[in-house]
Design a protein around this motif. Structure first.
Motif, PDB file in Angstrom:
ATOM      1  N   GLN A   9     -12.603  32.466  12.320  1.00  0.00           N
ATOM      2  CA  GLN A   9     -12.645  31.929  13.743  1.00  0.00           C
ATOM      3  C   GLN A   9     -13.526  32.804  14.742  1.00  0.00           C
ATOM      4  O   GLN A   9     -14.096  33.634  14.558  1.00  0.00           O
ATOM      5  CB  GLN A   9     -11.079  32.587  14.324  1.00  0.00           C
ATOM      6  CG  GLN A   9      -9.898  32.322  13.400  1.00  0.00           C
ATOM      7  CD  GLN A   9      -8.704  32.749  13.622  1.00  0.00           C
ATOM      8  OE1 GLN A   9      -8.539  33.919  13.992  1.00  0.00           O
ATOM      9  NE2 GLN A   9      -7.450  32.055  13.536  1.00  0.00           N
ATOM     10  N   SER A  10     -13.887  31.696  15.895  1.00  0.00           N
ATOM     11  CA  SER A  10     -14.872  31.882  16.597  1.00  0.00           C
ATOM     12  C   SER A  10     -14.548  31.460  18.095  1.00  0.00           C
ATOM     13  O   SER A  10     -13.836  30.541  18.230  1.00  0.00           O
ATOM     14  CB  SER A  10     -16.131  31.309  16.191  1.00  0.00           C
ATOM     15  OG  SER A  10     -17.163  31.483  17.091  1.00  0.00           O
ATOM     16  N   GLY A  11     -15.230  32.339  19.045  1.00  0.00           N
ATOM     17  CA  GLY A  11     -15.082  32.051  20.407  1.00  0.00           C
ATOM     18  C   GLY A  11     -13.622  32.358  20.962  1.00  0.00           C
ATOM     19  O   GLY A  11     -12.925  33.119  20.342  1.00  0.00           O
ATOM     20  N   GLY A  12     -13.456  32.091  22.340  1.00  0.00           N
ATOM     21  CA  GLY A  12     -12.096  32.193  23.043  1.00  0.00           C
ATOM     22  C   GLY A  12     -10.799  31.552  22.020  1.00  0.00           C
ATOM     23  O   GLY A  12     -11.073  30.395  21.763  1.00  0.00           O
ATOM     24  N   VAL A  13      -9.925  32.342  21.788  1.00  0.00           N
ATOM     25  CA  VAL A  13      -8.810  31.870  20.899  1.00  0.00           C
ATOM     26  C   VAL A  13      -8.088  31.080  22.002  1.00  0.00           C
ATOM     27  O   VAL A  13      -7.958  30.842  22.899  1.00  0.00           O
ATOM     28  CB  VAL A  13      -8.169  33.130  20.187  1.00  0.00           C
ATOM     29  CG1 VAL A  13      -9.005  33.727  19.142  1.00  0.00           C
ATOM     30  CG2 VAL A  13      -7.544  34.001  21.172  1.00  0.00           C
ATOM     31  N   THR A  14      -6.902  30.415  20.956  1.00  0.00           N
ATOM     32  CA  THR A  14      -5.837  29.714  21.876  1.00  0.00           C
ATOM     33  C   THR A  14      -4.747  29.803  21.350  1.00  0.00           C
ATOM     34  O   THR A  14      -4.339  30.601  20.336  1.00  0.00           O
ATOM     35  CB  THR A  14      -6.145  28.110  21.355  1.00  0.00           C
ATOM     36  OG1 THR A  14      -5.820  27.872  20.174  1.00  0.00           O
ATOM     37  CG2 THR A  14      -7.873  28.012  21.382  1.00  0.00           C
ATOM     38  N   ALA A  41     -12.873  35.749   6.944  1.00  0.00           N
ATOM     39  CA  ALA A  41     -13.841  36.780   7.491  1.00  0.00           C
ATOM     40  C   ALA A  41     -13.193  37.356   8.837  1.00  0.00           C
ATOM     41  O   ALA A  41     -12.589  36.755   9.563  1.00  0.00           O
ATOM     42  CB  ALA A  41     -15.253  35.930   7.912  1.00  0.00           C
ATOM     43  N   ARG A  42     -13.339  38.762   8.996  1.00  0.00           N
ATOM     44  CA  ARG A  42     -12.682  39.464   9.941  1.00  0.00           C
ATOM     45  C   ARG A  42     -13.873  39.502  11.291  1.00  0.00           C
ATOM     46  O   ARG A  42     -14.995  39.537  11.016  1.00  0.00           O
ATOM     47  CB  ARG A  42     -12.625  40.904   9.791  1.00  0.00           C
ATOM     48  CG  ARG A  42     -11.977  41.620  10.970  1.00  0.00           C
ATOM     49  CD  ARG A  42     -11.423  43.166  10.495  1.00  0.00           C
ATOM     50  NE  ARG A  42     -12.342  44.203  10.031  1.00  0.00           N
ATOM     51  CZ  ARG A  42     -12.163  45.294   9.645  1.00  0.00           C
ATOM     52  NH1 ARG A  42     -10.904  45.543   9.432  1.00  0.00           N
ATOM     53  NH2 ARG A  42     -13.224  46.163   9.548  1.00  0.00           N
ATOM     54  N   GLU A  51     -19.916  41.734   5.919  1.00  0.00           N
ATOM     55  CA  GLU A  51     -19.258  41.844   4.817  1.00  0.00           C
ATOM     56  C   GLU A  51     -17.963  42.448   4.731  1.00  0.00           C
ATOM     57  O   GLU A  51     -17.530  43.152   4.085  1.00  0.00           O
ATOM     58  CB  GLU A  51     -20.010  42.468   3.614  1.00  0.00           C
ATOM     59  CG  GLU A  51     -19.432  41.996   2.225  1.00  0.00           C
ATOM     60  CD  GLU A  51     -20.030  42.905   0.884  1.00  0.00           C
ATOM     61  OE1 GLU A  51     -19.759  42.657  -0.245  1.00  0.00           O
ATOM     62  OE2 GLU A  51     -20.851  44.028   1.175  1.00  0.00           O
ATOM     63  N   GLU A  52     -17.108  42.037   5.936  1.00  0.00           N
ATOM     64  CA  GLU A  52     -15.761  42.294   6.083  1.00  0.00           C
ATOM     65  C   GLU A  52     -14.974  41.221   5.890  1.00  0.00           C
ATOM     66  O   GLU A  52     -14.469  40.109   6.708  1.00  0.00           O
ATOM     67  CB  GLU A  52     -15.500  42.860   7.765  1.00  0.00           C
ATOM     68  CG  GLU A  52     -16.338  44.203   7.753  1.00  0.00           C
ATOM     69  CD  GLU A  52     -16.322  44.605   9.334  1.00  0.00           C
ATOM     70  OE1 GLU A  52     -15.859  43.797  10.213  1.00  0.00           O
ATOM     71  OE2 GLU A  52     -16.650  45.809   9.533  1.00  0.00           O
ATOM     72  N   ILE A  53     -14.456  40.996   4.616  1.00  0.00           N
ATOM     73  CA  ILE A  53     -13.864  39.862   4.098  1.00  0.00           C
ATOM     74  C   ILE A  53     -12.247  40.211   3.768  1.00  0.00           C
ATOM     75  O   ILE A  53     -12.206  41.015   2.808  1.00  0.00           O
ATOM     76  CB  ILE A  53     -14.600  39.235   2.697  1.00  0.00           C
ATOM     77  CG1 ILE A  53     -15.983  39.097   3.004  1.00  0.00           C
ATOM     78  CG2 ILE A  53     -14.004  38.129   2.210  1.00  0.00           C
ATOM     79  CD1 ILE A  53     -16.470  38.241   4.213  1.00  0.00           C
ATOM     80  N   ILE A  54     -11.413  39.604   4.482  1.00  0.00           N
ATOM     81  CA  ILE A  54      -9.918  39.815   4.295  1.00  0.00           C
ATOM     82  C   ILE A  54      -9.473  39.103   2.861  1.00  0.00           C
ATOM     83  O   ILE A  54      -9.607  37.845   2.947  1.00  0.00           O
ATOM     84  CB  ILE A  54      -9.188  39.412   5.325  1.00  0.00           C
ATOM     85  CG1 ILE A  54      -9.466  39.959   6.691  1.00  0.00           C
ATOM     86  CG2 ILE A  54      -7.583  39.466   5.274  1.00  0.00           C
ATOM     87  CD1 ILE A  54      -9.098  39.483   8.026  1.00  0.00           C
ATOM     88  N   GLY A  73      -6.266  35.058  17.522  1.00  0.00           N
ATOM     89  CA  GLY A  73      -6.745  34.863  16.527  1.00  0.00           C
ATOM     90  C   GLY A  73      -6.509  35.800  15.377  1.00  0.00           C
ATOM     91  O   GLY A  73      -6.722  37.021  15.637  1.00  0.00           O
ATOM     92  N   ALA A  74      -5.761  35.438  14.535  1.00  0.00           N
ATOM     93  CA  ALA A  74      -5.142  36.416  13.536  1.00  0.00           C
ATOM     94  C   ALA A  74      -6.067  37.073  12.712  1.00  0.00           C
ATOM     95  O   ALA A  74      -5.871  38.549  12.356  1.00  0.00           O
ATOM     96  CB  ALA A  74      -4.401  35.648  12.548  1.00  0.00           C
ATOM     97  N   PHE A  75      -7.385  36.747  12.494  1.00  0.00           N
ATOM     98  CA  PHE A  75      -8.410  37.309  11.788  1.00  0.00           C
ATOM     99  C   PHE A  75      -9.467  37.989  12.431  1.00  0.00           C
ATOM    100  O   PHE A  75     -10.554  38.427  12.108  1.00  0.00           O
ATOM    101  CB  PHE A  75      -8.867  36.445  10.776  1.00  0.00           C
ATOM    102  CG  PHE A  75      -7.849  35.683   9.845  1.00  0.00           C
ATOM    103  CD1 PHE A  75      -7.271  36.333   8.751  1.00  0.00           C
ATOM    104  CD2 PHE A  75      -7.345  34.334  10.056  1.00  0.00           C
ATOM    105  CE1 PHE A  75      -6.071  36.031   8.345  1.00  0.00           C
ATOM    106  CE2 PHE A  75      -6.517  33.863   9.309  1.00  0.00           C
ATOM    107  CZ  PHE A  75      -5.699  34.507   8.412  1.00  0.00           C
ATOM    108  N   GLY A  76      -9.326  37.836  14.087  1.00  0.00           N
ATOM    109  CA  GLY A  76     -10.359  38.252  14.763  1.00  0.00           C
ATOM    110  C   GLY A  76     -11.331  37.244  15.291  1.00  0.00           C
ATOM    111  O   GLY A  76     -11.633  36.491  14.023  1.00  0.00           O
ATOM    112  N   SER A  77     -11.912  37.313  16.294  1.00  0.00           N
ATOM    113  CA  SER A  77     -12.830  36.132  16.835  1.00  0.00           C
ATOM    114  C   SER A  77     -14.097  37.065  17.108  1.00  0.00           C
ATOM    115  O   SER A  77     -14.193  38.147  17.269  1.00  0.00           O
ATOM    116  CB  SER A  77     -12.192  35.402  17.867  1.00  0.00           C
ATOM    117  OG  SER A  77     -13.133  34.231  18.191  1.00  0.00           O
TER     118      SER A  77
END
Length: 421
Positions: A9-14, A41-42, A51-54, A73-77
């Motif tokens: 996920q990237s940018g401002g979340v929704t 990816a975190r 290399e922070e792969i969930i 963003g559940a996985f961080g953005s």
């Protein structure tokens, strides 16, 4: 053996980006012949570089399914642009290193126009560096400024929230205006596009009620003209609601207000338009007023999400996977408006080149001739996007939003320093 897939996920979340995430995860797992495992990816592309792969196999299946109704963003953005491959080849070498170490064959990047540019760079990286990788964009932005697609997942819910709070706040001002507040100023997001400000006009149950002036990011601010319209509105109705885009421009095209500047304009933190405008109104008119900035609330208010928006976000996530299965590459799913009344929509695809770093503002014909309202054409466009309710489950009076564990895969690559300043 089929290769693995990676989502980020990237940018401002929704309020609905996680619905797209669940659409991707669910669809990948439904095609074991085309994909191996699905990872996340975190913190967006930064997580890939670090290399922070969930490991999603370690997550509770019910928690993953609950992503469909969970905001944020559940996985961080992140906000981070990949450099030019000729000037920053080490970034791309690192991406290949991480992709190869975890046997990643498909990368799904969920974001706006800047994120689509990142996805495009990765798609081209495959040919440039002799490493086959499919890079797919998944659309998201509350600003509704993605090109080609009829609307952007995330916008409908933010628009519904803004129209709702403007209608409610207007009733508050109306009840007190004879002896107290006569002007309420609300600042909404919108760097270059006034779509969110325009959505506030949906709060009007009929023409001029509540009385409202909208300052769009697309129009230059004329102080004298604005004050004239404001005073005229108050004389007629007794009060006025003013909705201002954070990206409002001065007559010379500079920003009306900046909270924090940055060398990269896209990362300049906007804000402060409401208090500055409020001070101007107070000094020039003497009217009692209040101002507010909805800020992150407008993009995180999942409790009042648009059902249409949730369904479209989820559908775009699934379509990104289905497109890969069908043999497509370097594309972004788009929403097509097949009819307006009744509202019908479908999903199509567009090449990443058509949306990467491309912003789409409001058409001038959607803004009234005086520059302070929206036309019927704009209402006809906006209204279907806020339809329906899709409330999350509640427990003890509050919405339930499960959190993922976020357990990372063991690292297989050497450390890599990422400069984010």
């Amino acid at each position: 053996m089929p290769q693995n897939a990676l989502y980020a996920q990237s940018g401002g979340v929704t309020a609905v980006i996680n619905a797209s995430a669940w659409g991707v995860i669910e669809a990948v797992r439904a095609h074991p012949a085309h994909f191996g495992k699905i990872y996340a990816a975190r913190d967006g592309i930064l997580g890939v570089l670090r290399e922070e792969i969930i490991d999603l196999d370690q997550e509770d299946p019910l928690t993953l399914a609950a992503l469909r109704h969970t905001p944020g963003g559940a996985f961080g953005s992140c906000r981070f642009d990949l450099g030019d491959p000729d000037q920053d080849p080490e970034q791309y070498e690192r991406l290949v290193e991480v992709f190869r170490a975890h046997d990643i064959g498909t990368f799904f990047y969920n974001g706006g126009g800047g994120s689509m540019d990142t996805a495009l760079k990765i798609a081209r990286m495959g040919d440039r560096m002799g490493f086959p990788i499919k890079a797919i964009g998944v659309p998201k932005t509350i600003d509704n400024d993605l090109a080609v697609t009829d609307s952007s997942p995330g916008f409908g819910s933010a628009a519904k929230f803004i129209a709702t709070v403007v209608r409610e706040a207007s009733l508050d001002v109306e009840s007190m205006h004879t002896s107290s507040t006569k002007v309420f100023v609300l600042e909404v997001m919108g760097r270059h596009a006034g779509w969110l400000a325009a959505a506030a006009a949906l709060a009007q149950e009929f023409d001029g009620q509540p009385p409202m002036l909208i300052l769009f990011a697309e129009t230059l601010f004329d102080q004298d003209d604005f004050l004239e319209h404001l005073n005229r509105t108050i004389e007629r109705h007794g009060y006025c609601v003013v909705v201002v885009s954070e990206g409002l421009k001065n007559p010379d095209g500079t920003l009306f207000s900046v909270a924090q500047s940055h060398d990269v304009y896209a990362y300049t933190q906007l804000g402060g338009a409401a208090p500055r405008l409020a001070e101007l109104i107070r000094e020039q008119t003497g009217h009692k007023l209040h101002w507010a900035v909805v800020d992150y609330i407008q993009r995180s208010a999942r409790h009042i999400a648009s059902k249409v928006d949730v369904e479209q976000a989820y559908a775009c996530g699934r379509a990104a996977v289905e497109g890969v299965v069908a043999g497509e590459d370097a594309f972004m799913p788009i929403i097509r408006r097949d009819s307006n009344d009744p509202y019908r929509w479908s999903i199509g695809f567009t090449p990443l080149e058509t949306v990467a770093d491309v912003e789409q503002g409001m058409p001038r014909e959607y803004i009234t001739p005086d520059g302070y309202g929206i036309t019927q054409a704009a209402r006809d466009y906006l209204r279907p996007l806020i339809q329906g309710e899709d409330a999350p489950p509640f427990d003890q009076g509050l919405p339930c939003y499960p959190r993922i564990r976020g357990e990372l895969l063991p690292k297989r690559c050497p450390p890599f320093e990422v400069k984010t300043d």
